[in-house]
Scaffold this motif. Structure first.
Motif: not given
Length: 328
Positions: A126-128, A133-134, A156-157, A164-167
């Motif tokens: 995302l930084e680049d 649209r994603i 999106i972030r 990531m937290q759900s894992f």
């Protein structure tokens, strides 16, 4: 809005004009009807009025009073303009690039150890990107769209961080698996890739479309479409597939199959932990020509009272200073 502001400004000017007129009328009436006996209460006052110093003092006071009146008028007008809220308009025409990117993530059990890494790579991508649209689709035995194509990067972030937290789960069925276990088998990557390809909207627009496809290619069960068929479907829709392989170098056959499927669409395969993976994916996605998509022109109105506020504050300060000097 403009008409209301005009009326407020006219009212302020009217008040100032009325104040000036009243001052002149009252001054003339006092001057025209003054009793001569009252005009000179001091003996031989006419000699005092003839002194140069008296005349200078009288001129200074007249100038000061005139200044007070003028500053008061300016201040009243400035206050009226500020109250009327002067506004300026600006025409803005949103422009977005015509690149669409679908993030496609295998969340089967064999990927659990690396899915957080994959999501970190997605977040780094995302930084680049700017204006693209994603979207995000996950799959196991069935696919689930987490969010559709959007250029709201904060949105999106937030979803990537939640994923990531759900894992870090203790339930039998973790949150990130909900809806992905409705089929027979696991890691049905052909179905997953086909679903991600179908996630692109606006089929009639000339847009660059890419799928960033993260899977270990360890299929368990019979999928509706094979990986080769899904790749052919993607190629028919002008969708390029960029594969992220967490086991590249570990299983040559698996890596070769995934690489061949990606290259069949005009894309490529990358190792998850290769140091240049993110940069290489970004470069290849941005190699595709993007046409500027101009949205509907919008007129934005903003308050612009700054200059008049400065005039009002300066007028008030000058009014107080001059009034204080005259009283002395």
């Amino acid at each position: 809005m403009a008409l209301a502001n005009l009326w407020v400004l006219l009212a302020a000017i009217g008040v100032a004009v009325i104040a000036i007129a009243l001052g002149l009328v009252l001054g003339l009436r006092r001057g025209g009807h003054a009793d001569p006996a009252d005009a000179a209460r001091i003996a031989r006052a006419e000699r005092l009025r003839a002194l140069p110093s008296f005349r200078e003092a009288l001129v200074r006071r007249t100038v000061a009073l005139t200044g007070i009146l003028a500053i008061g008028v300016i201040t009243v007008i400035a206050a009226g303009v500020v109250a009327a809220r002067p506004m300026s308009s600006q025409t803005i025409q949103p422009v977005n690039t015509s690149r669409d990117i679908m993030l496609c993530l295998d969340v089967s059990g064999s990927m659990s150890e690396v899915d957080v890494e994959v999501l970190s790579v997605f977040e780094e991508l995302l930084e680049d990107f700017e204006g693209e649209r994603i979207g995000l689709t996950i799959f196991n035995s069935s696919p689930v769209q987490i969010f559709p194509l959007t250029d709201d990067y904060d949105f999106i972030r937030g979803h990537l961080e939640t994923m990531m937290q759900s894992f870090d789960y203790v339930d039998e069925i973790p949150e990130h698996w909900v809806g992905t276990l409705n089929g027979n088998g696991a890691s049905l990557i052909g179905d997953g890739l086909a679903a991600c390809t179908m996630g692109f909207d606006r089929p009639d627009d000339q847009r660059s479309r890419s799928v960033i496809f993260a899977t270990d290619n360890e299929i368990n069960g019979a999928s509706i479409v094979t990986l080769e068929e899904a790749a052919a479907f993607a190629a028919s829709k002008d969708v390029r597939v960029f594969a992220l392989n967490p086991v590249q170098g570990k299983d040559a056959d698996v890596s070769a199959e995934l690489t061949a499927a990606a290259e069949a669409t005009g894309g490529a395969a990358f190792g998850l932990r290769d140091t240049t993976t993110v940069a290489d994916i970004v470069d290849q996605v941005q190699e595709q020509e993007a046409t500027e998509l101009r949205g509907e022109a919008q007129i934005v109105w903003t308050d612009t009272p700054n200059l008049w506020i400065v005039v009002l504050m300066a007028g008030l300060l000058a009014f107080i200073v001059v009034l204080w000097r005259v009283r002395l």
